[in-house]
Design a protein around this motif. Structure first.
Motif, PDB file in Angstrom:
ATOM      1  N   LEU A  85      47.747  42.538  45.479  1.00  0.00           N
ATOM      2  CA  LEU A  85      47.269  43.682  44.703  1.00  0.00           C
ATOM      3  C   LEU A  85      46.715  43.233  43.351  1.00  0.00           C
ATOM      4  O   LEU A  85      45.710  43.760  42.877  1.00  0.00           O
ATOM      5  CB  LEU A  85      48.406  44.690  44.506  1.00  0.00           C
ATOM      6  CG  LEU A  85      48.862  45.449  45.755  1.00  0.00           C
ATOM      7  CD1 LEU A  85      50.062  46.330  45.440  1.00  0.00           C
ATOM      8  CD2 LEU A  85      47.721  46.294  46.320  1.00  0.00           C
ATOM      9  N   GLU A  86      47.386  42.252  42.744  1.00  0.00           N
ATOM     10  CA  GLU A  86      46.899  41.733  41.460  1.00  0.00           C
ATOM     11  C   GLU A  86      45.547  41.057  41.634  1.00  0.00           C
ATOM     12  O   GLU A  86      44.642  41.242  40.813  1.00  0.00           O
ATOM     13  CB  GLU A  86      47.916  40.749  40.894  1.00  0.00           C
ATOM     14  CG  GLU A  86      47.539  40.212  39.521  1.00  0.00           C
ATOM     15  CD  GLU A  86      48.591  39.272  38.957  1.00  0.00           C
ATOM     16  OE1 GLU A  86      48.359  38.709  37.873  1.00  0.00           O
ATOM     17  OE2 GLU A  86      49.638  39.097  39.610  1.00  0.00           O
ATOM     18  N   LEU A  88      43.378  41.695  44.000  1.00  0.00           N
ATOM     19  CA  LEU A  88      42.398  42.744  44.288  1.00  0.00           C
ATOM     20  C   LEU A  88      41.964  43.457  43.021  1.00  0.00           C
ATOM     21  O   LEU A  88      40.776  43.751  42.828  1.00  0.00           O
ATOM     22  CB  LEU A  88      42.988  43.738  45.281  1.00  0.00           C
ATOM     23  CG  LEU A  88      42.094  44.889  45.728  1.00  0.00           C
ATOM     24  CD1 LEU A  88      40.871  44.354  46.465  1.00  0.00           C
ATOM     25  CD2 LEU A  88      42.863  45.856  46.619  1.00  0.00           C
ATOM     26  N   GLU A  89      42.918  43.728  42.126  1.00  0.00           N
ATOM     27  CA  GLU A  89      42.590  44.408  40.875  1.00  0.00           C
ATOM     28  C   GLU A  89      41.700  43.534  39.998  1.00  0.00           C
ATOM     29  O   GLU A  89      40.749  44.027  39.371  1.00  0.00           O
ATOM     30  CB  GLU A  89      43.881  44.755  40.132  1.00  0.00           C
ATOM     31  CG  GLU A  89      43.673  45.447  38.790  1.00  0.00           C
ATOM     32  CD  GLU A  89      42.989  46.807  38.911  1.00  0.00           C
ATOM     33  OE1 GLU A  89      42.467  47.299  37.898  1.00  0.00           O
ATOM     34  OE2 GLU A  89      42.991  47.383  40.029  1.00  0.00           O
ATOM     35  N   MET A  90      41.971  42.238  39.977  1.00  0.00           N
ATOM     36  CA  MET A  90      41.128  41.324  39.195  1.00  0.00           C
ATOM     37  C   MET A  90      39.710  41.281  39.747  1.00  0.00           C
ATOM     38  O   MET A  90      38.741  41.279  38.980  1.00  0.00           O
ATOM     39  CB  MET A  90      41.753  39.924  39.212  1.00  0.00           C
ATOM     40  CG  MET A  90      43.048  39.814  38.433  1.00  0.00           C
ATOM     41  SD  MET A  90      43.813  38.164  38.581  1.00  0.00           S
ATOM     42  CE  MET A  90      42.536  37.145  37.848  1.00  0.00           C
ATOM     43  N   ARG A  92      38.261  43.704  41.416  1.00  0.00           N
ATOM     44  CA  ARG A  92      37.632  44.993  41.132  1.00  0.00           C
ATOM     45  C   ARG A  92      37.164  45.050  39.683  1.00  0.00           C
ATOM     46  O   ARG A  92      36.053  45.519  39.398  1.00  0.00           O
ATOM     47  CB  ARG A  92      38.631  46.120  41.417  1.00  0.00           C
ATOM     48  CG  ARG A  92      38.005  47.509  41.356  1.00  0.00           C
ATOM     49  CD  ARG A  92      39.055  48.575  41.153  1.00  0.00           C
ATOM     50  NE  ARG A  92      39.717  48.416  39.874  1.00  0.00           N
ATOM     51  CZ  ARG A  92      39.188  48.769  38.719  1.00  0.00           C
ATOM     52  NH1 ARG A  92      37.969  49.306  38.673  1.00  0.00           N
ATOM     53  NH2 ARG A  92      39.848  48.594  37.589  1.00  0.00           N
ATOM     54  N   GLN A  93      38.003  44.569  38.765  1.00  0.00           N
ATOM     55  CA  GLN A  93      37.618  44.594  37.359  1.00  0.00           C
ATOM     56  C   GLN A  93      36.422  43.686  37.091  1.00  0.00           C
ATOM     57  O   GLN A  93      35.529  44.035  36.325  1.00  0.00           O
ATOM     58  CB  GLN A  93      38.812  44.169  36.496  1.00  0.00           C
ATOM     59  CG  GLN A  93      39.929  45.205  36.452  1.00  0.00           C
ATOM     60  CD  GLN A  93      41.070  44.776  35.566  1.00  0.00           C
ATOM     61  OE1 GLN A  93      41.072  43.678  35.013  1.00  0.00           O
ATOM     62  NE2 GLN A  93      42.069  45.632  35.437  1.00  0.00           N
ATOM     63  N   ASN A 180      37.817  53.465  35.258  1.00  0.00           N
ATOM     64  CA  ASN A 180      38.491  52.556  36.175  1.00  0.00           C
ATOM     65  C   ASN A 180      38.405  52.998  37.626  1.00  0.00           C
ATOM     66  O   ASN A 180      38.854  52.274  38.515  1.00  0.00           O
ATOM     67  CB  ASN A 180      39.968  52.406  35.780  1.00  0.00           C
ATOM     68  CG  ASN A 180      40.133  51.743  34.431  1.00  0.00           C
ATOM     69  OD1 ASN A 180      39.348  50.879  34.066  1.00  0.00           O
ATOM     70  ND2 ASN A 180      41.146  52.150  33.678  1.00  0.00           N
ATOM     71  N   SER A 181      37.882  54.183  37.879  1.00  0.00           N
ATOM     72  CA  SER A 181      37.810  54.708  39.244  1.00  0.00           C
ATOM     73  C   SER A 181      36.395  54.778  39.774  1.00  0.00           C
ATOM     74  O   SER A 181      36.203  54.934  40.982  1.00  0.00           O
ATOM     75  CB  SER A 181      38.438  56.111  39.294  1.00  0.00           C
ATOM     76  OG  SER A 181      39.773  56.094  38.842  1.00  0.00           O
TER      77      SER A 181
END
Length: 216
Positions: A85-86, A88-90, A92-93, A180-181
């Motif tokens: 998840l971390e 994936l978030e990186m 995405r950002q 963020n969305s």
């Protein structure tokens, strides 16, 4: 007087070769040297590779149990999930930042490349239904949030003003920011959709709020 029903020695037979594998007379015996009620027992050991595989599996099971229970040699499912998840978030950002850097947030860009274009209006409508309709109504008539179909605005009525409200939100009035969305392009498409419903006067529309901003 001899007994004719006395069993013969398994190592000899009147009609069979004494060295036959059935009687255990060879170097690679298939039969054990005994019988049970006339039933002979095969000597059939497991293959060597299978035995080694069994012991390797047992050793790995012990290593895995100790490593995941008492030490940090092996990640748990929760650890793997958190890392994924971390990551994936990186990703995405990084994608959002890269796209944001290439997107020009200007009045001219939004007006000339998004507002009035059917494909952007249609995409903006889909995004609106996901994020905005619950507060502003399916047709923009206003529910908890203000009516979006008139030309009154509470936080500025330019394309850039609307874009920034969508990006940052209005914390004091309960509107979240969608930075963020959504991507910058999706927010520009939302601006295009909001512009497309101005003046539609849907049923049960809320009264105007904020200042009137005339569109040229």
């Amino acid at each position: 007087m001899s007994r004719t029903d006395e069993p013969q020695d398994q190592g000899t037979s009147s009609g069979n070769d004494e060295k036959s594998v059935l009687y255990g007379g060879t170097s690679d015996e298939l039969m054990q040297g005994h019988s049970y009620d006339g039933i002979q027992e095969y000597d059939n050991p497991m293959p060597g590779w299978w035995v080694w595989l069994l012991w390797a599996s047992v050793a790995f099971a012990i290593f895995y149990f100790v490593g995941i229970t008492y030490f940090d040699w092996i990640n748990t499912y929760e650890d793997d999930l958190a890392e994924s998840l971390e990551e994936l978030e990186m990703m995405r950002q990084a994608h959002a930042e890269a796209e944001g850097e290439s997107f020009e947030v200007t009045e001219v860009n939004i007006e000339e490349n998004y507002v009035g274009f059917e494909e952007h209006i249609a995409a903006g409508r889909e995004t609106y239904q996901r994020f905005c309709a619950s507060c502003h109504g399916d047709q923009g008539e206003g529910l908890i949030g203000p009516n979006l179909t008139d030309q009154h605005f509470m936080h500025g009525g330019s394309n850039v003003d609307i874009f920034q409200v969508l990006t940052d939100g209005v914390a004091g009035q309960g509107m979240p920011g969608w930075e963020n969305s959504t991507t910058p392009e999706e927010r520009a498409q939302l601006v295009a959709f909001i512009r497309s419903i101005e003046g539609t006067d849907p049923p049960d529309a809320k009264d105007p709020e904020g200042e009137f901003v005339e569109r040229s």
